[in-house]
Design a protein around this motif. Structure first.
Motif, PDB file in Angstrom:
ATOM      1  N   LYS A   1      -5.617   5.690  -5.433  1.00 42.31           N
ATOM      2  CA  LYS A   1      -6.397   6.741  -4.769  1.00 42.31           C
ATOM      3  C   LYS A   1      -5.475   7.683  -3.980  1.00 42.31           C
ATOM      4  O   LYS A   1      -5.716   8.886  -3.917  1.00 42.31           O
ATOM      5  CB  LYS A   1      -7.508   6.153  -3.889  1.00 42.31           C
TER       6      LYS A   1
ATOM      7  N   TYR B   1      -5.641   1.194  -3.794  1.00 38.85           N
ATOM      8  CA  TYR B   1      -5.204   2.040  -2.682  1.00 38.85           C
ATOM      9  C   TYR B   1      -4.110   3.013  -3.117  1.00 38.85           C
ATOM     10  O   TYR B   1      -4.179   4.212  -2.844  1.00 38.85           O
ATOM     11  CB  TYR B   1      -4.707   1.171  -1.522  1.00 38.85           C
ATOM     12  N   LYS B   2      -3.115   2.470  -3.834  1.00 36.48           N
ATOM     13  CA  LYS B   2      -2.022   3.346  -4.281  1.00 36.48           C
ATOM     14  C   LYS B   2      -2.550   4.405  -5.250  1.00 36.48           C
ATOM     15  O   LYS B   2      -2.136   5.558  -5.209  1.00 36.48           O
ATOM     16  CB  LYS B   2      -0.931   2.519  -4.971  1.00 36.48           C
TER      17      LYS B   2
ATOM     18  N   PHE C   1      -8.792   2.802   9.161  1.00 28.59           N
ATOM     19  CA  PHE C   1      -9.669   3.518   8.222  1.00 28.59           C
ATOM     20  C   PHE C   1      -9.421   5.020   8.268  1.00 28.59           C
ATOM     21  O   PHE C   1      -9.165   5.643   7.241  1.00 28.59           O
ATOM     22  CB  PHE C   1     -11.145   3.217   8.535  1.00 28.59           C
ATOM     23  N   ALA C   2      -9.490   5.602   9.458  1.00 28.41           N
ATOM     24  CA  ALA C   2      -9.429   7.065   9.563  1.00 28.41           C
ATOM     25  C   ALA C   2      -8.035   7.614   9.306  1.00 28.41           C
ATOM     26  O   ALA C   2      -7.887   8.662   8.674  1.00 28.41           O
ATOM     27  CB  ALA C   2      -9.924   7.499  10.942  1.00 28.41           C
ATOM     28  N   ASP C   3      -7.008   6.936   9.808  1.00 29.25           N
ATOM     29  CA  ASP C   3      -5.644   7.483   9.684  1.00 29.25           C
ATOM     30  C   ASP C   3      -4.928   6.972   8.437  1.00 29.25           C
ATOM     31  O   ASP C   3      -4.212   7.729   7.783  1.00 29.25           O
ATOM     32  CB  ASP C   3      -4.817   7.138  10.929  1.00 29.25           C
ATOM     33  N   LEU C   4      -5.093   5.684   8.140  1.00 27.25           N
ATOM     34  CA  LEU C   4      -4.357   5.111   7.010  1.00 27.25           C
ATOM     35  C   LEU C   4      -5.156   5.149   5.714  1.00 27.25           C
ATOM     36  O   LEU C   4      -4.603   4.967   4.632  1.00 27.25           O
ATOM     37  CB  LEU C   4      -3.934   3.672   7.326  1.00 27.25           C
ATOM     38  N   GLY C   5      -6.460   5.389   5.821  1.00 33.76           N
ATOM     39  CA  GLY C   5      -7.276   5.581   4.620  1.00 33.76           C
ATOM     40  C   GLY C   5      -7.666   4.308   3.899  1.00 33.76           C
ATOM     41  O   GLY C   5      -8.083   4.364   2.735  1.00 33.76           O
ATOM     42  N   LEU C   6      -7.561   3.166   4.562  1.00 35.34           N
ATOM     43  CA  LEU C   6      -8.030   1.932   3.910  1.00 35.34           C
ATOM     44  C   LEU C   6      -9.558   1.886   3.989  1.00 35.34           C
ATOM     45  O   LEU C   6     -10.148   2.368   4.954  1.00 35.34           O
ATOM     46  CB  LEU C   6      -7.458   0.694   4.608  1.00 35.34           C
ATOM     47  N   ASP C   7     -10.202   1.330   2.975  1.00 37.19           N
ATOM     48  CA  ASP C   7     -11.636   1.099   3.072  1.00 37.19           C
ATOM     49  C   ASP C   7     -11.880  -0.409   3.147  1.00 37.19           C
ATOM     50  O   ASP C   7     -10.926  -1.198   3.161  1.00 37.19           O
ATOM     51  CB  ASP C   7     -12.409   1.768   1.931  1.00 37.19           C
TER      52      ASP C   7
ATOM     53  N   ARG D   1       3.966   6.036   9.762  1.00 39.66           N
ATOM     54  CA  ARG D   1       2.518   6.163  10.017  1.00 39.66           C
ATOM     55  C   ARG D   1       1.954   4.917  10.680  1.00 39.66           C
ATOM     56  O   ARG D   1       0.805   4.905  11.112  1.00 39.66           O
ATOM     57  CB  ARG D   1       1.777   6.418   8.702  1.00 39.66           C
TER      58      ARG D   1
ATOM     59  N   HIS E   1     -12.379   6.855  -0.433  1.00 39.16           N
ATOM     60  CA  HIS E   1     -12.820   5.474  -0.615  1.00 39.16           C
ATOM     61  C   HIS E   1     -12.334   5.006  -1.990  1.00 39.16           C
ATOM     62  O   HIS E   1     -12.093   5.813  -2.880  1.00 39.16           O
ATOM     63  CB  HIS E   1     -14.345   5.381  -0.546  1.00 39.16           C
TER      64      HIS E   1
ATOM     65  N   ILE F   1       2.442   2.672   2.330  1.00 33.90           N
ATOM     66  CA  ILE F   1       2.204   3.509   3.505  1.00 33.90           C
ATOM     67  C   ILE F   1       3.542   3.704   4.210  1.00 33.90           C
ATOM     68  O   ILE F   1       4.250   2.718   4.482  1.00 33.90           O
ATOM     69  CB  ILE F   1       1.174   2.862   4.453  1.00 33.90           C
TER      70      ILE F   1
ATOM     71  N   PHE G   1       0.803  -1.221   0.000  1.00 24.09           N
ATOM     72  CA  PHE G   1       0.000   0.000   0.000  1.00 24.09           C
ATOM     73  C   PHE G   1       0.844   1.284   0.000  1.00 24.09           C
ATOM     74  O   PHE G   1       0.275   2.374   0.013  1.00 24.09           O
ATOM     75  CB  PHE G   1      -0.941   0.013   1.217  1.00 24.09           C
TER      76      PHE G   1
ATOM     77  N   GLN H   1     -10.243  11.201   3.888  1.00 27.50           N
ATOM     78  CA  GLN H   1      -9.664  10.027   3.219  1.00 27.50           C
ATOM     79  C   GLN H   1     -10.550   9.629   2.045  1.00 27.50           C
ATOM     80  O   GLN H   1     -11.744   9.866   2.065  1.00 27.50           O
ATOM     81  CB  GLN H   1      -9.564   8.861   4.206  1.00 27.50           C
TER      82      GLN H   1
END
Lengths: 83, 251
Positions: free
Chosen positions: B232, B229-230, A32-38, A24, B172, A20, A18, B170
């Protein structure tokens, strides 16, 4: 594999799959909120973790209850202990 | 006239005009679409008419706010031709209307509540707008790809909800999964200046200038090796950088 090695390996999955930044990936970081994964990214993450650790991740309820990096580490420890 | 009174008067005028334009759009649009459908008997052409009418309606409502609200659309890559998966930041309700500036046939990906707006929700559904939370991912990808193959662009706000401020939430991944699935080009849109037009939870429009910057599109070839993910994350960075430039007055 010790707990710190496992944490490092989980972090490597997130860094490699990802992109990341490692800084982080604190235990308190929220997936979800910090790393932005859905939710679909979590499915991709599960696939990457399965490949890395050679475990089967099928416990969807437990997987979807993961909120933080600490939860994820605990989940992976439990999976490996139960393996 | 004191500024507050002037703004109050302009807000009053806006909402009166907005109501008239909306009523006219609903009645006039419905009649035009019915007549067109009966005369032309080509569903694809009628849908194009409905979608373009929605765009004109969006553009018309923005003009109702003049001179209090001014809108500027800047295309940084006018040579790029649609269809695109448009990816925009989302600060406020007016974003949906601001999309009327885009000079192409498009549908929006919406949350559940816009479909529940009387009349307008029904029209959006008829026009083929996609309610991403009410459909399985497979259906969303299939219908999105179908629209893109017909030359219809898909407008998305991947934050999923209004941020209400200059801070971007963030993203989706659905829009990016659609682009990957359909091999579509992604056109980032940076919308600036509208965070108080209106403020979240309010109907009061603050005077201001809304700028929409359409950035050069990313071809599928540029992102095919990236996962959702990358992708977005990259697109979010592109939009954030442009917003920073716009808000520092450099764009």
């Amino acid at each position: 594999m010790t707990e710190s090695e496992l944490i490092r390996a989980v972090n490597e999955v997130l860094t490699d799959s990802f992109e990341i930044a490692p800084e982080r990936l604190s235990p308190q970081a929220r997936i979800f909120a910090d790393l932005g994964l859905d939710s679909l990214d979590v499915v991709d993450l599960a696939a990457s973790l399965q490949k890395k650790f050679g475990v089967s991740i099928r416990d969807n309820d437990r997987l979807h209850s993961i909120q933080t990096m600490q939860d994820l580490t605990d989940y992976m420890i439990a999976l490996r202990v139960g393996k | 006239m004191p500024t507050v009174l002037r703004v109050a008067w302009l807000n009053f005028a806006f909402w009166v005009l907005f109501s008239i334009v909306t009523a006219g759009f609903i009645v006039g649009g419905f009649i035009c679409a019915c007549v067109h459908a009966l005369c032309v008997r080509d569903r694809r052409k009628t849908l194009r008419l409905v979608r373009r009418t929605i765009s004109y309606y969006g553009a018309a409502t923005l003009r109702c706010g003049w001179p209090m609200v001014r809108v500027r659309y800047v295309d940084h890559a006018p040579g790029d031709t649609p269809p695109f998966v448009f990816v925009a930041n989302h600060r406020t309700t007016s974003d949906a209307y601001v999309m009327g500036c885009l000079p192409c046939e498009a549908v929006q990906v919406v949350n559940i509540w816009p479909f529940r707006i009387p009349f307008l929700g029904r029209i959006a559904r008829l026009a083929g707008y996609l309610s991403v939370r009410e459909m399985p991912m497979e259906d969303f990808l299939r219908r999105g790809a179908e629209l893109l193959s017909q030359g219809v662009s898909v407008i998305t706000f991947p934050e999923g909800t209004r941020s209400g401020s200059r801070r971007m939430g963030q993203f989706h991944g659905s829009a990016f999964r659609l682009a990957i699935h359909a091999g579509a080009r992604i056109a980032p849109l940076a919308i600036s200046g509208n965070e108080h037009i209106p403020r979240r939870g309010s109907l009061w429009l603050h005077p201001g200038k809304i700028t929409i910057d359409k950035l050069p599109a990313l071809d599928a070839a540029q992102y095919q090796t990236l996962g959702a993910y990358k992708l977005k994350t990259r697109v979010r960075e592109v939009i954030q950088q442009q917003l920073d430039r716009m808000e520092e007055g450099k764009a």
